[in-house]
Design an enzyme around this catalytic site. Sequence first.
Site, PDB file in Angstrom:
ATOM      1  N   LYS A  11      -0.663   7.129   6.347  1.00  0.00           N
ATOM      2  CA  LYS A  11      -1.237   7.383   5.006  1.00  0.00           C
ATOM      3  C   LYS A  11      -2.376   8.378   5.113  1.00  0.00           C
ATOM      4  O   LYS A  11      -3.372   8.128   5.791  1.00  0.00           O
ATOM      5  CB  LYS A  11      -1.726   6.069   4.388  1.00  0.00           C
ATOM      6  CG  LYS A  11      -2.501   6.237   3.076  1.00  0.00           C
ATOM      7  CD  LYS A  11      -2.873   4.897   2.443  1.00  0.00           C
ATOM      8  CE  LYS A  11      -3.841   5.076   1.260  1.00  0.00           C
ATOM      9  NZ  LYS A  11      -4.241   3.778   0.645  1.00  0.00           N
ATOM     10  N   ASP A  44     -10.079   8.192  -1.695  1.00  0.00           N
ATOM     11  CA  ASP A  44      -9.479   7.332  -2.714  1.00  0.00           C
ATOM     12  C   ASP A  44     -10.541   6.847  -3.701  1.00  0.00           C
ATOM     13  O   ASP A  44     -11.323   5.951  -3.399  1.00  0.00           O
ATOM     14  CB  ASP A  44      -8.799   6.126  -2.033  1.00  0.00           C
ATOM     15  CG  ASP A  44      -8.056   5.247  -3.030  1.00  0.00           C
ATOM     16  OD1 ASP A  44      -7.895   5.675  -4.197  1.00  0.00           O
ATOM     17  OD2 ASP A  44      -7.615   4.152  -2.628  1.00  0.00           O
ATOM     18  N   LYS A  50     -12.274   2.853  -8.906  1.00  0.00           N
ATOM     19  CA  LYS A  50     -12.947   1.806  -8.143  1.00  0.00           C
ATOM     20  C   LYS A  50     -14.404   1.736  -8.581  1.00  0.00           C
ATOM     21  O   LYS A  50     -15.001   2.766  -8.861  1.00  0.00           O
ATOM     22  CB  LYS A  50     -12.914   2.138  -6.642  1.00  0.00           C
ATOM     23  CG  LYS A  50     -11.564   2.062  -5.986  1.00  0.00           C
ATOM     24  CD  LYS A  50     -11.678   2.449  -4.516  1.00  0.00           C
ATOM     25  CE  LYS A  50     -10.309   2.505  -3.844  1.00  0.00           C
ATOM     26  NZ  LYS A  50      -9.652   1.192  -3.737  1.00  0.00           N
ATOM     27  N   ASP A  94      -9.610   6.607   4.018  1.00  0.00           N
ATOM     28  CA  ASP A  94      -8.275   6.228   3.550  1.00  0.00           C
ATOM     29  C   ASP A  94      -7.158   7.079   4.165  1.00  0.00           C
ATOM     30  O   ASP A  94      -5.994   6.936   3.807  1.00  0.00           O
ATOM     31  CB  ASP A  94      -8.227   6.282   2.013  1.00  0.00           C
ATOM     32  CG  ASP A  94      -7.319   5.215   1.421  1.00  0.00           C
ATOM     33  OD1 ASP A  94      -6.958   4.273   2.151  1.00  0.00           O
ATOM     34  OD2 ASP A  94      -6.961   5.346   0.233  1.00  0.00           O
ATOM     35  N   ARG A 102       0.981   3.637  -1.488  1.00  0.00           N
ATOM     36  CA  ARG A 102       2.424   3.345  -1.447  1.00  0.00           C
ATOM     37  C   ARG A 102       3.238   4.427  -2.146  1.00  0.00           C
ATOM     38  O   ARG A 102       4.403   4.637  -1.823  1.00  0.00           O
ATOM     39  CB  ARG A 102       2.684   1.951  -2.034  1.00  0.00           C
ATOM     40  CG  ARG A 102       2.298   1.788  -3.473  1.00  0.00           C
ATOM     41  CD  ARG A 102       2.197   0.333  -3.888  1.00  0.00           C
ATOM     42  NE  ARG A 102       0.953  -0.296  -3.442  1.00  0.00           N
ATOM     43  CZ  ARG A 102       0.629  -1.567  -3.653  1.00  0.00           C
ATOM     44  NH1 ARG A 102       1.477  -2.376  -4.279  1.00  0.00           N
ATOM     45  NH2 ARG A 102      -0.519  -2.047  -3.235  1.00  0.00           N
TER      46      ARG A 102
END
Length: 478
Positions: free
Chosen positions: A245, A250, A257, A269, A332
């Site tokens: 990944k 992020d 967030k 990340d 994902r």
Amino acid sequence: MKINKTQNIDIEGSQIILVKENAKLDEFIKDPAELAYVSKRLAGEKNVAILNRLERVLLYRNLEKEDVPLSIRLENARKAGFEMHSMLMDHDVASVTVINGGVDQEVCVAFAEGVALTNYQFLKYLSEDRSKKYSLHEMSLYDEGLSDDHVKKLENLVQAVYLTRDLVNEPLSYLTAMQLSAEIEKMGKDSGFSVEVFNKLKIETLKMGGLLAVNKGSIDPPTFSILTWKPKNAVNDRPIVLVGKGVVYDTGGLSLKPTHDSMDYMKCDMGGAAAVAGAFYAVAKNELPVWIVGLIPATDNRPDGNAYVPGDVITMYDGSTVEVLNTDAEGRMILADALSYAKQYDPELVIELSTLTGSAHMAIDKFGMVGMGNASREVMENLKASGEYTSERVAEFPFWDEYKEQLKSDIADLKNIGGKYAGAITAGKFLEHFTDYPYVHLDIAGPSFNKAPFNYRGKGGSGVGVRILYNFFLDRSL
Ligand code: BES
Ligand code: MN
Ligand code: ZN
């Protein structure tokens, strides 16, 4: 850090002498008073004795106290390396000889690994005040059974972990997706693996919908890097594919967030991508006879005028449709496209590493990674054994199909989030949808980044993933 093998003990230099419990020390210490002192110290509560000789310091360390399993002895040795490193720093030692005074060779190597990994620092952005810099820059190993080659390989492995930590520690202000790919290309040149980087246009042409959706909120283009190490003497005739990944930052996207502590460290990340690149560096530099391919989708995840929104339906690279219900479940989305892309290699196995879920972090903290998969028991157990050997441990979670229920969508093939429970597993199940080969998912959200110093793993990027993968390939290549 320079690590080499030596055949003579430098009597002018600093030394660490590793001994077993109740070891005879008269071979190393001639002076009876000193011998008595060191023996007394090592026999007592303390397992260290220091003889301070002005410019040089002699450290005696009692390792291998109890009759414990090898993996624990190795980890104790690494931790001892961490402890001894700070003693060396107290004495401003620049170069040290580690002398195996009777411990197992593996334990001696693990100790050296612990010292070397502790000596890592990320100083790039400190302008003048370099006073924090560790003095140690060279370590020699004195161990008759140890080959030059073995020591060189340890040095390369440590370097691979350093490079992985550097990548994780680099902030977004430097490490955009493009820069990440450029760094991977540099690592390829240095170690011998090849790299191909797809730019945004190519990614659009390929219709990697997941990667492009996450990238919509970004002002920087995405990349998709393909790493290849295919030596002539490879033991496998179908490649093992590593997927990492590469979310270079992020924010959560529009499902933003909260800034307090959940966003602060999200430069980490891309820890999965960094681990894949580091593993390639180690494997190529040490010329392991395994054919491996690495796939790294990379972008940042940000809110912006054109950002993907909750409710969007995205057509992925393999043609599946995904209803996005949380833009913070972005890992994902980009990994799915890489996993679909991996099918064309007809891989023997795919191992994917990602800082994927807070749920994995919550479940086991930083003491290991959460693993799951549908690969054979043999593969799962081999990987876990490598995890124990390197203390990059895998806690295996169930991978039952019942968890797929949570991913059902009314309007698309699946949605990108599950329900309240088992978030680490539903994320893994989402990814499994895009595979048609033996698959292992390693969620490194917990151990990837240390907010506080954590023994030889340090503060900041830990480089987790590199040593377990390297050890796994080492075993596979036998
Ligand atoms: N990058 C995060 C996961 C993460 C958490 C990494 C903590 C490192 C430390 C990931 O993209 C994420 O935001 N996951 C969400 C998924 C949720 C929205 C289904 C999470 O775990 O909260
Ligand atoms: Mn996220
Ligand atoms: Zn993420």
